[in-house]
Write a protein that holds these residues in place. Structure first.
Motif, mmCIF file in Angstrom:
data_model
loop_
_atom_site.group_PDB
_atom_site.id
_atom_site.type_symbol
_atom_site.label_atom_id
_atom_site.label_comp_id
_atom_site.label_asym_id
_atom_site.label_seq_id
_atom_site.Cartn_x
_atom_site.Cartn_y
_atom_site.Cartn_z
ATOM 1 N N ARG A 177 -4.224 16.590 13.985
ATOM 2 C CA ARG A 177 -5.244 15.289 14.497
ATOM 3 C C ARG A 177 -5.778 14.921 13.051
ATOM 4 O O ARG A 177 -6.580 15.459 12.344
ATOM 5 C CB ARG A 177 -6.189 15.759 15.299
ATOM 6 C CG ARG A 177 -5.621 15.788 16.862
ATOM 7 C CD ARG A 177 -6.961 16.003 17.718
ATOM 8 N NE ARG A 177 -7.858 14.698 17.786
ATOM 9 C CZ ARG A 177 -9.106 14.961 18.250
ATOM 10 N NH1 ARG A 177 -9.441 15.862 18.984
ATOM 11 N NH2 ARG A 177 -9.591 13.793 18.380
ATOM 12 N N ARG A 178 -5.464 13.815 13.056
ATOM 13 C CA ARG A 178 -5.964 12.918 11.489
ATOM 14 C C ARG A 178 -7.332 12.319 11.882
ATOM 15 O O ARG A 178 -7.260 11.712 12.769
ATOM 16 C CB ARG A 178 -4.757 12.091 11.079
ATOM 17 C CG ARG A 178 -3.467 12.792 10.748
ATOM 18 C CD ARG A 178 -3.260 13.657 9.567
ATOM 19 N NE ARG A 178 -3.556 12.847 8.287
ATOM 20 C CZ ARG A 178 -2.520 12.351 7.524
ATOM 21 N NH1 ARG A 178 -1.467 12.311 7.922
ATOM 22 N NH2 ARG A 178 -2.579 11.817 6.635
ATOM 23 N N LYS A 179 -8.015 12.200 10.814
ATOM 24 C CA LYS A 179 -9.332 11.871 10.850
ATOM 25 C C LYS A 179 -9.372 10.619 9.836
ATOM 26 O O LYS A 179 -8.597 10.791 8.918
ATOM 27 C CB LYS A 179 -10.500 12.648 10.338
ATOM 28 C CG LYS A 179 -10.933 13.756 11.152
ATOM 29 C CD LYS A 179 -11.880 14.687 10.720
ATOM 30 C CE LYS A 179 -12.156 15.815 11.737
ATOM 31 N NZ LYS A 179 -13.177 16.595 11.056
ATOM 32 N N ALA A 180 -10.181 9.583 10.086
ATOM 33 C CA ALA A 180 -10.301 8.523 9.217
ATOM 34 C C ALA A 180 -11.442 8.939 8.050
ATOM 35 O O ALA A 180 -12.245 9.497 8.439
ATOM 36 C CB ALA A 180 -11.048 7.144 9.884
ATOM 37 N N GLY A 181 -11.138 8.590 6.983
ATOM 38 C CA GLY A 181 -11.960 9.062 5.798
ATOM 39 C C GLY A 181 -12.953 7.988 5.669
ATOM 40 O O GLY A 181 -13.519 7.404 6.685
ATOM 41 N N LYS A 182 -13.544 7.823 4.465
ATOM 42 C CA LYS A 182 -14.898 7.027 4.269
ATOM 43 C C LYS A 182 -14.540 5.452 4.609
ATOM 44 O O LYS A 182 -15.392 4.932 4.998
ATOM 45 C CB LYS A 182 -15.370 7.277 2.854
ATOM 46 C CG LYS A 182 -16.102 8.610 2.803
ATOM 47 C CD LYS A 182 -16.887 8.407 1.471
ATOM 48 C CE LYS A 182 -16.189 8.921 0.070
ATOM 49 N NZ LYS A 182 -17.088 8.938 -1.029
ATOM 50 N N ALA A 183 -13.390 5.259 4.413
ATOM 51 C CA ALA A 183 -13.141 3.837 4.456
ATOM 52 C C ALA A 183 -12.957 3.370 5.868
ATOM 53 O O ALA A 183 -13.087 2.382 6.499
ATOM 54 C CB ALA A 183 -11.611 3.651 3.939
ATOM 55 N N GLY A 184 -12.993 4.424 6.741
ATOM 56 C CA GLY A 184 -12.643 4.218 8.252
ATOM 57 C C GLY A 184 -14.163 4.063 9.056
ATOM 58 O O GLY A 184 -14.097 3.769 10.145
ATOM 59 N N LYS A 185 -15.084 4.281 8.329
ATOM 60 C CA LYS A 185 -16.329 4.309 8.920
ATOM 61 C C LYS A 185 -16.880 2.901 9.196
ATOM 62 O O LYS A 185 -16.471 1.877 8.449
ATOM 63 C CB LYS A 185 -17.453 4.836 7.797
ATOM 64 C CG LYS A 185 -18.767 5.001 8.380
ATOM 65 C CD LYS A 185 -19.797 5.574 7.286
ATOM 66 C CE LYS A 185 -21.221 5.538 7.725
ATOM 67 N NZ LYS A 185 -21.976 6.156 6.786
ATOM 68 N N ALA A 186 -17.215 2.568 10.408
ATOM 69 C CA ALA A 186 -18.028 1.128 10.691
ATOM 70 C C ALA A 186 -19.017 0.810 9.892
ATOM 71 O O ALA A 186 -19.957 1.776 9.682
ATOM 72 C CB ALA A 186 -18.138 1.283 12.602
ATOM 73 N N ARG A 187 -19.221 -0.224 9.717
ATOM 74 C CA ARG A 187 -20.467 -0.785 8.840
ATOM 75 C C ARG A 187 -21.373 -1.081 9.739
ATOM 76 O O ARG A 187 -21.527 -1.678 10.627
ATOM 77 C CB ARG A 187 -19.970 -1.785 7.884
ATOM 78 C CG ARG A 187 -19.158 -1.282 6.977
ATOM 79 C CD ARG A 187 -18.378 -2.305 5.952
ATOM 80 N NE ARG A 187 -17.672 -1.661 5.312
ATOM 81 C CZ ARG A 187 -17.559 -1.724 3.923
ATOM 82 N NH1 ARG A 187 -18.612 -2.037 3.038
ATOM 83 N NH2 ARG A 187 -16.385 -1.276 3.308
#
Length: 187
Positions: A177-187
């Motif tokens: 299961r892949r996770k989103a890194g810092k770039a995937g964080k909602a602002r």
């Protein structure tokens, strides 16, 4: 009655099974010989090219041992006829595997190569990458299913797959299961 336990095990040609007094079972075939001590209460019978497992009572212990004993016997028969194999994938930049004789040499991002000597009756094989981005297949083969599985788990445990980039050693059928890194964080 156990659905698995009541199935007979058909013995292919060239397979000999010896059952001693305390259920010490020896299975001999073209790939080798396996020995296993099974629970002494279980009744193992061999007749006309088939093995059957019966339980002496309907107690909780005997019910739980019925299917287990039959499966262990079946795994032994398959191991000495066809053998067992577990496939692993090595994925990551600079991650490599190669064989030096019987020894498996892995480059897994450490400062040193990891050398693994196979246990008795286990062989390693390294496949080919189809392209530069494809994972590298590594195979663990042997006649004892338990030893093959433990050895594959030991290799996987050297560098388990990480969830962000998927780098590491994983089983062929395993889904990471892949996770989103810092770039995937909602602002």
């Amino acid at each position: 009655m156990s659905r698995i336990g009541k199935k007979p095990i058909t013995l292919p040609k060239g397979i000999t099974v010896e059952i001693s007094k305390d259920n010490l079972v020896s299975v001999k075939g073209p790939k080798g010989t396996l020995h296993q001590q099974l629970h002494p209460d279980m009744i193992i019978e061999q007749e006309s090219g088939e093995l059957t497992v019966k339980r002496p009572s309907d107690g909780k212990l005997h019910k739980s041992l019925h299917g287990l004993t039959r499966t262990l016997l079946s795994n032994m028969v398959v191991g000495v006829t066809d053998g067992w194999q577990r496939a692993l994938e090595i994925n990551g930049v600079g991650y490599r595997a190669q064989l030096e004789g019987q020894t498996l040499v892995l480059q897994l991002g450490f400062s040193h190569p990891v050398r693994i000597d196979p246990p008795k009756d286990v062989q390693y094989a390294v496949g080919e990458r189809k392209s530069a981005n494809d994972p590298l297949p590594v195979f663990v083969r042997g006649i004892d299913k338990q030893v093959v599985g433990e050895e594959a788990a030991r290799i996987r445990g050297l560098r388990p797959p990480e969830p962000y980039k998927g780098k590491g050693v994983k089983y062929l059928e395993e889904k990471v299961r892949r996770k989103a890194g810092k770039a995937g964080k909602a602002r």
